[in-house]
Design an enzyme around this catalytic site. Structure first.
Site, PDB file in Angstrom:
ATOM      1  N   PHE A 111     -11.634  49.171 158.926  1.00  0.00           N
ATOM      2  CA  PHE A 111     -10.362  49.040 159.644  1.00  0.00           C
ATOM      3  C   PHE A 111      -9.655  47.732 159.349  1.00  0.00           C
ATOM      4  O   PHE A 111      -8.451  47.613 159.572  1.00  0.00           O
ATOM      5  CB  PHE A 111     -10.571  49.207 161.159  1.00  0.00           C
ATOM      6  CG  PHE A 111     -11.035  47.968 161.863  1.00  0.00           C
ATOM      7  CD1 PHE A 111     -10.124  47.019 162.314  1.00  0.00           C
ATOM      8  CD2 PHE A 111     -12.384  47.736 162.079  1.00  0.00           C
ATOM      9  CE1 PHE A 111     -10.552  45.868 162.962  1.00  0.00           C
ATOM     10  CE2 PHE A 111     -12.818  46.600 162.732  1.00  0.00           C
ATOM     11  CZ  PHE A 111     -11.907  45.656 163.167  1.00  0.00           C
ATOM     12  N   LYS A 112     -10.370  46.742 158.827  1.00  0.00           N
ATOM     13  CA  LYS A 112      -9.762  45.446 158.533  1.00  0.00           C
ATOM     14  C   LYS A 112      -8.578  45.587 157.574  1.00  0.00           C
ATOM     15  O   LYS A 112      -7.675  44.761 157.567  1.00  0.00           O
ATOM     16  CB  LYS A 112     -10.784  44.482 157.921  1.00  0.00           C
ATOM     17  CG  LYS A 112     -12.053  44.239 158.722  1.00  0.00           C
ATOM     18  CD  LYS A 112     -11.812  43.540 160.033  1.00  0.00           C
ATOM     19  CE  LYS A 112     -13.053  42.878 160.618  1.00  0.00           C
ATOM     20  NZ  LYS A 112     -14.156  43.791 160.981  1.00  0.00           N
ATOM     21  N   ASP A 113      -8.571  46.659 156.756  1.00  0.00           N
ATOM     22  CA  ASP A 113      -7.467  46.858 155.813  1.00  0.00           C
ATOM     23  C   ASP A 113      -6.131  47.055 156.523  1.00  0.00           C
ATOM     24  O   ASP A 113      -5.084  46.697 155.974  1.00  0.00           O
ATOM     25  CB  ASP A 113      -7.731  48.071 154.921  1.00  0.00           C
ATOM     26  CG  ASP A 113      -8.822  47.821 153.894  1.00  0.00           C
ATOM     27  OD1 ASP A 113      -8.906  46.698 153.359  1.00  0.00           O
ATOM     28  OD2 ASP A 113      -9.604  48.758 153.629  1.00  0.00           O
TER      29      ASP A 113
END
Ligand SMILES: *Cc1c(COP(=O)(O)O)cnc(C)c1O
Length: 462
Positions: A111-113
């Protein structure tokens, strides 16, 4: 929109300045002076819209005049063009009233993207306009560093250093950080755990001579722009499930408290979020805090969900700021006690306030593995170990409203844990297929501030 520090002693900044600054100069974290509101009609209008349109409408009021409307829309379009799913954050149903929000269709499979792809574009636009160059140092438990490398590799006006804890990230995570060939990317392997990496980073920010000398910027979730990008998928998923006409609960696999705090901002903006459930692994300081009011650090024990192996949860400071009635002096006092004495007791009023918003639970290693196996038979979904922690804890919080568990990473990022639980080794998506063959480039460093600072100064080319 003006941004203020949780500790009240740092300059008030614009969105762009707060984004380029990262940590406030008083050691605090930036927050918007007032959280923008959306009406029920505004929220209803988001249902069924493309993710990029939801992103624009949710984030626009926070940005102020930092970017013109057309430029901002263009930045959002470019940020999410790298995702391989048309919905960007699709929902998948696990059971009668339980959904996964899959946040792993970006370039590094976590999810960091969502935040990093966006702030890569925002930084590039802002730095080009200002004619400035910066040094980004980031501390990672695995996924932030990989996402930052993907977002900032090859940019002219950025030098990127990633501090990763030696032997504590998965092989896929490490290779995502050590195999890119761009010369502005530097993977520094620290002899320590994630909290050590994060402490080194905070100490660099508090060393003003170094900070100003190298023009240090931060893209950890201390950076409010990252939290902001994560607010969007709470809106997209809740409106898909009937908000604003009904409330939706969220369970969030939690480490540094950035992702779940984004859910709190969504709620404060007016989204009907019922419960926000903090799910931790055996490194359970947040679950203990919510149960007992004692915010006390224990040692970090490595787990099969390494991106959550954290005991100093930076963004919890933002939650405390609101729980203490937006009193920066109270926050500064508690954070000093944490740094000096290893803990503090949350005041009764603040604890009640936290419990109105957040519930919590934890999963042991065995429970995490068992959940991966059980979910495979129940719905056919293969969960990454972080997501499994969330699914286990969500199961302990049944309710009438739909429950969304955030699926924070792709199972192929953690193939050993998934194989141990299910006997299946999840393959990497084809576009990443040669990751195991590419040569690695990294520098090992001791857990020592002066040494790491010296190395960064030496490597900076601009
Ligand atoms: C970073 C991360 C988390 C924890 O998110 P926080 O915002 O730090 O609470 C959970 N799961 C995965 C896969 C992550 O990469």
């Amino acid at each position: 929109m003006r941004y203020i520090s949780t500790r009240g002693q740092a300059p008030v900044l614009s969105f762009e300045e707060a984004m380029l600054t990262g940590l406030a100069r008083d050691g605090g974290l930036y927050l918007p002076e007032a959280v923008p509101q959306m009406t029920a009609a505004d929220i209803a209008a988001l249902a069924g819209q493309p993710y990029e349109d939801v992103a624009f409408r949710v984030m626009r009021p926070f940005i102020g005049d930092a970017f013109a409307e057309a430029e901002f829309a263009d930045i959002i379009a470019r940020a999410y063009a790298t995702f391989t799913h048309a919905a960007r954050a699709p929902l998948v149903q696990l059971g009668p009233n339980h959904f996964l929000c899959e946040l792993f269709h970006g370039p590094t499979l976590a999810f960091k993207d969502f935040a990093m792809q966006l702030i890569g574009q925002l930084f590039q636009a802002a730095l080009a306009r200002r004619g400035e160059a910066i040094t980004i140092v980031t501390a990672t438990s695995g996924d932030t560093g990989a996402a930052a490398v993907e977002a900032f590799a090859g940019l002219d006006n950025v030098e990127l250093f990633v501090l990763l804890p030696k032997g504590r990230v998965s092989e896929v995570q490490r290779r995502q950080m050590t195999t890119p060939t761009a010369q502005n990317v530097h993977a520094l392997v620290v002899d320590g755990h994630f909290d050590d990496c994060q402490a080194l980073l905070k100490d660099m920010f508090n060393d003003f001579a170094f900070r100003d000398g190298v023009r240090l910027a931060g893209v950890n979730s201390i950076n409010f722009a990252r939290v902001l990008a994560q607010v969007v998928y709470y809106f997209s998923s809740a409106t898909s499930l009937g908000a604003p006409h009904r409330a939706v609960d969220f369970t969030v696999p939690t480490g540094n408290f950035g992702d779940i705090f984004a859910g709190y901002i969504a709620k404060r903006m007016g989204l009907p979020v019922g419960r926000l459930i903090v799910a931790t692994n055996q490194n359970d300081i947040l679950d203990r805090t919510l149960r007992t009011g004692q915010h006390v650090r224990h040692g970090v024990t490595p787990s099969i969900s390494p991106s959550m192996d954290i005991q100093v949860s930076s963004n919890f400071e933002r939650a405390l700021y609101y729980a203490y009635g937006e009193d920066p002096a109270a926050v500064a006092h508690e954070m000093a006690a944490l740094k000096e004495g290893g803990g503090f007791t949350v005041s009764q009023g603040a604890l009640e306030s936290l419990r109105e918003t957040y519930a919590s639970g934890r999963a042991s290693e065995a429970e995490t593995s068992a959940t991966i196996a059980a979910e495979r038979s129940a719905s056919g979904e293969i969960l990454c170990p972080h997501t499994a922690v969330g699914v286990k804890v969500a199961g302990e919080h049944p309710g009438a409203d739909p429950m969304v568990t955030l699926a924070t990473a792709h199972p192929a990022k953690f193939p050993d844990a998934v194989e141990a639980a299910t006997g299946l080794r999840p393959p990497l998506p084809i576009r990443m297929g040669d990751l195991y063959e590419r040569p690695e480039r990294m520098t090992e460093v001791p857990n020592n501030l002066a040494t790491v600072q010296g190395l960064i100064r030496e490597r900076i080319q601009h």
